[in-house]
Scaffold this active site. Structure first.
Site, PDB file in Angstrom:
ATOM      1  N   SER A  38     -10.433 -45.716 -58.931  1.00 15.53           N
ATOM      2  CA  SER A  38      -9.853 -44.374 -58.755  1.00 15.53           C
ATOM      3  C   SER A  38      -9.830 -43.553 -60.037  1.00 15.53           C
ATOM      4  O   SER A  38      -8.975 -42.679 -60.194  1.00 15.53           O
ATOM      5  CB  SER A  38      -8.423 -44.501 -58.209  1.00 15.53           C
ATOM      6  N   SER A 107     -10.123 -52.485 -58.596  1.00 12.32           N
ATOM      7  CA  SER A 107      -8.911 -51.772 -58.973  1.00 12.32           C
ATOM      8  C   SER A 107      -8.231 -51.181 -57.737  1.00 12.32           C
ATOM      9  O   SER A 107      -7.807 -51.925 -56.850  1.00 12.32           O
ATOM     10  CB  SER A 107      -9.264 -50.703 -60.012  1.00 12.32           C
ATOM     11  N   PHE A 108      -8.124 -49.878 -57.642  1.00 10.41           N
ATOM     12  CA  PHE A 108      -7.656 -49.201 -56.429  1.00 10.41           C
ATOM     13  C   PHE A 108      -8.399 -49.725 -55.204  1.00 10.41           C
ATOM     14  O   PHE A 108      -7.802 -50.010 -54.158  1.00 10.41           O
ATOM     15  CB  PHE A 108      -7.867 -47.700 -56.638  1.00 10.41           C
ATOM     16  N   ASP A 228      -7.623 -55.974 -70.155  1.00  5.23           N
ATOM     17  CA  ASP A 228      -7.462 -54.820 -69.262  1.00  5.23           C
ATOM     18  C   ASP A 228      -6.152 -54.094 -69.569  1.00  5.23           C
ATOM     19  O   ASP A 228      -5.073 -54.687 -69.493  1.00  5.23           O
ATOM     20  CB  ASP A 228      -7.462 -55.307 -67.814  1.00  5.23           C
ATOM     21  N   HIS A 256     -11.137 -53.028 -68.406  1.00  2.00           N
ATOM     22  CA  HIS A 256     -11.045 -52.773 -66.964  1.00  2.00           C
ATOM     23  C   HIS A 256     -12.417 -52.680 -66.301  1.00  2.00           C
ATOM     24  O   HIS A 256     -12.502 -52.653 -65.090  1.00  2.00           O
ATOM     25  CB  HIS A 256     -10.252 -51.482 -66.743  1.00  2.00           C
TER      26      HIS A 256
END
Length: 278
Positions: A38, A107-108, A228, A256
């Site tokens: 995101s 992630s998202f 991260d 990340h």
């Protein structure tokens, strides 16, 4: 959305859950759907461009721009939440005739992938979660900065520093490219509507109930960068604890961007893991 017709970010347009959706669809074989993160200005291609060609050698890779992101449609009501994004992902599968997929979420996108597997377990064969949300944790300074991004070259360069451990990746050209992506017509307007302050509630919205995570029957590969700054390693440690059939791989000297900082290793790990089920 507006983009040069020859842009690699443009795949093909389908209608998924009633919305025009830009989707990359490459390769043949058992389908692998990849859900992006995101970050501001993100597209499926920006997220997965280094690994799609390798993974598509052995399977059909489907990578959509999720609702409100990239070159997919923005809903007029500007309402975004986990439930709506999961419905959109299922809509992509339905439109492409995919009864079951292997599912990768970044992630998202990991939070969405996890939720989709919980709500529609028969639609997922194997699950890969990379730097994933999906459990609740105190929002990090890095994630708060990502979701609170206000467009400027300086802010984008600062975010690049947050995303990557390997600073040699952070060229002025990359920062300028991502900045320009973030100011394309409609991009920032929809992005600002997704995660308004206070942002802890969006971490919580993307989290699934622990008892539901414990009940997951799927073989699951969890990947995380040790350094991260956006999603804490503790989130993946918790997922590995909760998911019975989980394995966890932690990349040292990695932020990340596992799929970018360690693209070849990422592709090999994912390919080997999914290949066990072929």
């Amino acid at each position: 959305m507006n983009a040069p017709v020859d842009s690699p970010e443009i795949g093909r347009e389908i209608i998924a859950a009633g919305y025009r959706t830009n989707v990359h669809d490459q390769g043949e074989g058992f389908p692998l759907m990849m859900i992006h993160g995101s970050g501001p200005g993100v597209t499926a291609w920006a997220n997965w461009r280094l690994v799609i060609p390798e993974l598509a050698k052995e399977r059909r890779v489907v990578a959509p721009d999720m609702l409100g992101f990239g070159y997919s449609e923005r809903p007029e009501d500007q309402v975004y939440n986990r439930e709506r994004w999961v419905a959109h992902a299922i809509g992509v599968m339905d439109e492409l005739g995919l009864e079951q997929v292997d599912l990768v979420g970044n992630s998202f996108g990991g939070g969405l992938a996890l939720s989709l597997a919980i709500e529609h377990p028969q639609r997922v064969r194997r699950l890969v979660l990379m730097g994933s949300v999906g459990v609740s944790f105190p929002i990090t300074k890095g994630l708060d900065e990502v979701w609170g991004y206000q467009p400027s070259p300086e802010n984008m360069r600062r975010l690049m520093d947050v995303f990557a451990y390997d600073k040699s990746l952070l060229t002025d050209e990359l920062a300028e490219m991502r900045y320009q992506a973030s100011i394309r017509p409609g991009f920032q307007e929809s992005f600002a509507a997704m995660f308004p302050a206070p942002r802890q509630r969006w971490v919580d919205n993307l989290a699934s109930p622990e008892e539901a995570i414990r009940a997951l029957p799927h073989e699951t590969l969890i990947l995380h960068g040790r350094e991260d700054e956006v999603i804490p390693l503790e989130a993946s440690l918790k997922l590995a604890e909760l998911i019975d059939r989980a394995q966890l791989h932690v990349f040292g000297r990695c932020g990340h961007w596992t799929q970018i900082e360690h693209a070849n290793r990422f592709a090999r790990l994912v390919s080997d893991f999914l290949g066990e089920a072929d």
